[in-house]
Each structure stands twice: as C-alpha cells, then as structure tokens.
Write a protein that holds these residues in place. Structure first.
Motif, PDB file in Angstrom:
ATOM      1  N   UNK A 243       8.971  -4.775   1.993  1.00 17.97           N
ATOM      2  CA  UNK A 243       8.833  -3.422   1.452  1.00 17.97           C
ATOM      3  C   UNK A 243       9.356  -2.372   2.429  1.00 17.97           C
ATOM      4  N   UNK A 244       9.155  -2.594   3.723  1.00 16.83           N
ATOM      5  CA  UNK A 244       9.685  -1.662   4.714  1.00 16.83           C
ATOM      6  C   UNK A 244      11.208  -1.613   4.658  1.00 16.83           C
ATOM      7  N   UNK A 245      11.844  -2.784   4.585  1.00 16.58           N
ATOM      8  CA  UNK A 245      13.293  -2.816   4.491  1.00 16.58           C
ATOM      9  C   UNK A 245      13.804  -2.186   3.212  1.00 16.58           C
TER      10      UNK A 245
ATOM     11  N   UNK B  19       5.023   0.941   6.856  1.00 15.47           N
ATOM     12  CA  UNK B  19       5.027  -0.493   6.560  1.00 15.47           C
ATOM     13  C   UNK B  19       5.544  -1.306   7.746  1.00 15.47           C
ATOM     14  N   UNK B  20       6.476  -0.728   8.507  1.00 20.20           N
ATOM     15  CA  UNK B  20       7.028  -1.409   9.670  1.00 20.20           C
ATOM     16  C   UNK B  20       5.990  -1.566  10.772  1.00 20.20           C
ATOM     17  N   UNK B  21       4.942  -0.705  10.705  1.00 20.70           N
ATOM     18  CA  UNK B  21       3.869  -0.774  11.700  1.00 20.70           C
ATOM     19  C   UNK B  21       2.670  -1.576  11.220  1.00 20.70           C
TER      20      UNK B  21
ATOM     21  N   UNK C 170      10.536  10.791   2.242  1.00 26.39           N
ATOM     22  CA  UNK C 170       9.344  10.035   1.858  1.00 26.39           C
ATOM     23  C   UNK C 170       9.576   8.537   2.000  1.00 26.39           C
ATOM     24  N   UNK C 171      10.783   8.088   1.623  1.00 25.10           N
ATOM     25  CA  UNK C 171      11.098   6.659   1.739  1.00 25.10           C
ATOM     26  C   UNK C 171      11.103   6.218   3.203  1.00 25.10           C
ATOM     27  N   UNK C 172      11.654   7.039   4.088  1.00 25.08           N
ATOM     28  CA  UNK C 172      11.702   6.663   5.496  1.00 25.08           C
ATOM     29  C   UNK C 172      10.307   6.663   6.128  1.00 25.08           C
ATOM     30  N   UNK C 173       9.453   7.588   5.719  1.00 19.63           N
ATOM     31  CA  UNK C 173       8.083   7.579   6.240  1.00 19.63           C
ATOM     32  C   UNK C 173       7.344   6.333   5.754  1.00 19.63           C
ATOM     33  N   UNK C 174       7.541   5.982   4.478  1.00 16.38           N
ATOM     34  CA  UNK C 174       6.933   4.751   3.963  1.00 16.38           C
ATOM     35  C   UNK C 174       7.444   3.532   4.720  1.00 16.38           C
ATOM     36  N   UNK C 175       8.747   3.514   5.016  1.00 14.16           N
ATOM     37  CA  UNK C 175       9.315   2.396   5.777  1.00 14.16           C
ATOM     38  C   UNK C 175       8.690   2.308   7.159  1.00 14.16           C
TER      39      UNK C 175
END
Length: 451
Positions: free
Chosen positions: A60-62, A19-21, A11-16
C-alpha cells in the motif's frame, strides 16, 4: 482543479510515509527480529507472525507513492526525479509481494539456508528501492534548491553508506537501516508539504491550431474523435487546388492546447461558426464520425452560413437516453487538469502509439498521441457523447434542417441508422470500399468529389 491535484498528490505521499513507517509497530509485535541487527524487511518474512500486515503495508505504501507521482501536474525539467520516485514506489510494491523466507540477520540458521527466488528478489528490490529513493532525492533537490531538501538528502546518503558498512561488518545493520527508512519517510512528507505550498499552474485556453491553404470557395474540415489536422492531409491536398480549405484541432487534440472546459455540442458549433467565413459567404463542411453531430447542429443553427455538408462515416445513433451520469460529468471536469499530470503523460507515451497504429493503421509519425493532454481530450470527448446526443435531439426538434445538399459517405451503407440519417437530411448516400481503418486517407478523391 490543478490545486486539488496537488492536494491529492500530497495526501498520497503522506499516506505512503505513514504506511512506510509501519515497521515501528513491529518493534513490539515481533520481538524475534533483532532491533539493532535485523533488517526492517525481516518483520514481513514468511516465518514471522505478522507477515501479512507488514507485507500489505509495504504494498500500500508503494501504491500510494505511485498514485502521488501520477497526479502531480507535470513540470518538464523535473521528470527524472519524479520518474525515480515512481520507481521507488514500484520497487516497494514488488518487495511486499516477494518477502524474505525468514529473518536472515536475526536467525543464524536462516542466513545459512539457500533461500527461495522470492527471498532473493526481496533483497534485490530492497537495494534498488533505496537507490531509487536516493536518486529521486538528489534530482529533485537539484531542481528545488532548498536547504531542507539537501539536508534530508545528505543525511539519507550518509545513512545509506553506514547501512552498507554495517552489513559488511555484521553489526548494527538494523539500527542504521531503521534511521535510513525513517529519513525516506520524512522525505515523502517533505514532498507532500512542498506540493501544498507550490503555486498550481492555471490551465488557460490558448488559440486553436488552424491550418489554411488554397484559394476559392470555403471548405471547413472537422476531424473525428482523437484525430488531428494531419490526418486529413490527402483530402486537403485534393481540395486546395480549387478551394480555400481550413483544418483545425479541437482543444487538447493535435497541436491545440487543452481547455479547462469539457466539450459540449454548442461549444463545437460556436467553434465552427468562428472558423467559417462571415456571412454572406457560405462554407462546405466536411465532418467525420462524431464531428458529423457538430456539423449538423451548425447547419441547423446557422442555416445561412452553410452551402453543403459532407459527412464521412458519421456517428448517427443519438439514442433516447439521458445526457449522461453525474460521474461522467464530474470526471469530465477533472480530465483537462489530469491531462497535464505525470500519470497521463506516462500512459500516453506507452499506449498512445499503439492505439494510433491500431486505429489508423500507421505509425504516429508526429508523436501527437504521446501527449497526456491528447489522451485526456479523447476520453473527455467520449464522456461528452451522451450530453451532445441530448443537445442534438433538442436542436433537431426546435430547428429545421436547411435546404442544402448533403452527402453521406460510408463504408457500410447497410447500417440502419445511416439510412435513417440520410432520409432525415435528404442526403445522397455514397458507399465507400470497406476499410478496417478510418476512410479519409483511403478515399481522399471520393471525399473531394463529394465537395
């Protein structure tokens, strides 16, 4: 719990990735940034109208990427790839904190300006973040050996080279970089999916690490919080000349594997009962700090198996409160699994040796406190204190203390609770020299004399 950790990490990686996009919305909100030639980072430049939005998105992405790496259960040979991915997350955070002064490629006047320190820091961290992401892709792809991983990695490497060439040529740098960061987001989503389908390791309790030496009457040593068998080498050497000395590491501490079950007072009593010799032989129990609660409960519940107690700087204040909050119990249930994550390992490697020196006054020569499971077990025992105190009060009210000799050794005999404890157990109170660190290395002879 391990399966839930994988879900949290995914879930954290999908959120990252999402946000990265965030730059995609910038194509419509910030038309001043050239879509073909301007960097994505220019959307967050100080002179742009939506700078705060894109800077916060980067930070937030990082942070989400760092959180994802932190809760991934540790697999030993994958650590270089996860370390590189954590570096990518950290550099992304730094890039969001230090934005560009202005749109360098979209505004020719900005390109001619000298630029502030934050401007140059953003450029450097952007390059390093891309390098870290590409390194993580290569290292993890080598371990996973899947076609998808290698395809995304290869395309990202190709676009990284094209971005560098476009910057050098001064043409289409923005387009190449946008494709590049899109593939990095795709990689983060792939990592998440990979974790969701991975088999979660099962935490199975293994045998305790037990050390026995010497011959003669039985002596059982129960170490205090965060301590291991080796912290009692001096006492064991003194006693083993005429006694059969048993030392052990509780689950997660020293060399004992972690247990999926949080510690309880009755569990520790059962552990002492399993390590003590069988009836009718009796054992002298030496207990330090909070282990004194375990020893007292053992004596009350198994009075015919104890010949004497020696309590060294015991924890004596059980209080009258409740057995702990629901947060303590819930978090305590997560700790065994969290102890096997990359985050716990990194924290233990950084803080473990320092804390060991502060608490024990010497270096952690065996590197025991550099392990995440030791850190988790230590925190778990601290969280279990209220519950153990409640159980001890109940045992005291229901089971009389047996008629066995008790010696309480402590560096501060003026503590009121120690005097009350000695009175309740009809114990002999023996003062020790004041010490900043745990007394067992400094008072080995006194402890042996008490036995």
């Amino acid at each position: 719990m391990e399966r839930r950790l994988y879900v949290l990490a995914a879930s954290a990686f999908i959120a990252a990735a999402v946000l990265y996009c965030a730059w995609i919305t910038g194509q419509f909100t910030t038309p001043a940034v050239d879509r073909a030639h301007g960097f994505v980072g220019e959307l967050a430049a100080r002179d742009q109208p939506w700078t705060r939005l894109f800077r916060v998105s980067d930070v937030l992405s990082g942070l989400a990427c760092l959180a994802g790496v932190a809760v991934v259960p540790r697999i030993e040979r994958e650590w270089p790839g996860w370390l590189a991915l954590a570096a990518f997350g950290l550099l992304t955070v730094v890039g969001g904190v230090f934005p560009l002064d202005c749109a360098a490629l979209s505004a020719p006047a900005c390109a001619r300006a000298p630029g502030s320190a934050a401007h140059h820091a953003h450029v450097v961290t952007g390059v390093l973040a891309t390098a870290a992401a590409l390194t993580a892709m290569v290292l993890l792809s080598r371990r996973w050996r899947t076609a998808v991983a290698w395809i995304v990695t290869g395309l990202t490497g190709l676009l990284t080279a094209l971005s560098a060439a476009a910057v050098a040529a001064g043409q289409l740098a923005g387009l190449a970089q946008r494709l590049q960061v899109t593939l990095i987001a795709v990689w983060l989503v792939y990592v998440a999916l990979r974790l969701l389908v991975r088999d979660a390791p099962t935490l199975v309790p293994g045998p305790l690490h037990v050390v026995r030496q010497g011959e003669g009457p039985a002596v059982l040593i129960a170490a205090g919080a965060a301590a291991a068998w080796c912290h009692w080498d001096g006492v064991a050497a003194e006693l083993s000349r005429g006694h059969r000395v048993t030392r052990f590491d509780r689950p997660g501490l020293g060399l004992s594997p972690a247990s999926p079950v949080p510690p309880t007072l009755h569990g520790e009593v059962a552990r002492l009962a399993a390590l003590a010799p069988a009836h009718p032989e009796r054992v002298t129990v030496i207990a330090h700090a909070m282990a004194a609660w375990h020893a007292e409960a053992f004596a009350r519940l198994h009075p015919l198996r104890v010949s004497a107690l020696v309590l060294v700087d015991p924890s004596c204040g059980t209080g009258r409160g409740r057995d702990g909050s629901s947060f303590r119990r819930a978090f305590g249930g997560w700790l065994p699994a969290l102890g096997g994550t990359w985050g716990a390992t990194a924290l233990a490697r950084i803080a473990g040796p320092v804390l060991h020196r502060l608490l024990c006054g010497r270096a952690d020569a065996r590197g025991l406190h550099r392990k995440g499971r030791v850190l988790a077990a230590t925190v778990g025992e601290w969280l279990a204190r209220p519950g153990m105190a409640t159980d001890l009060r109940r045992i005291r009210s229901e089971h009389a203390f047996p008629d066995v000799p008790v010696t309480v050794l402590c560096a501060n005999v003026r503590r009121g609770c120690l005097k009350r404890l000695a009175g309740e157990l009809n114990a002999r109170l023996v003062p020790l020299p004041a010490a900043r660190f745990p007394v067992q290395p400094l008072a080995s002879a006194a402890i042996a004399d008490a036995v």
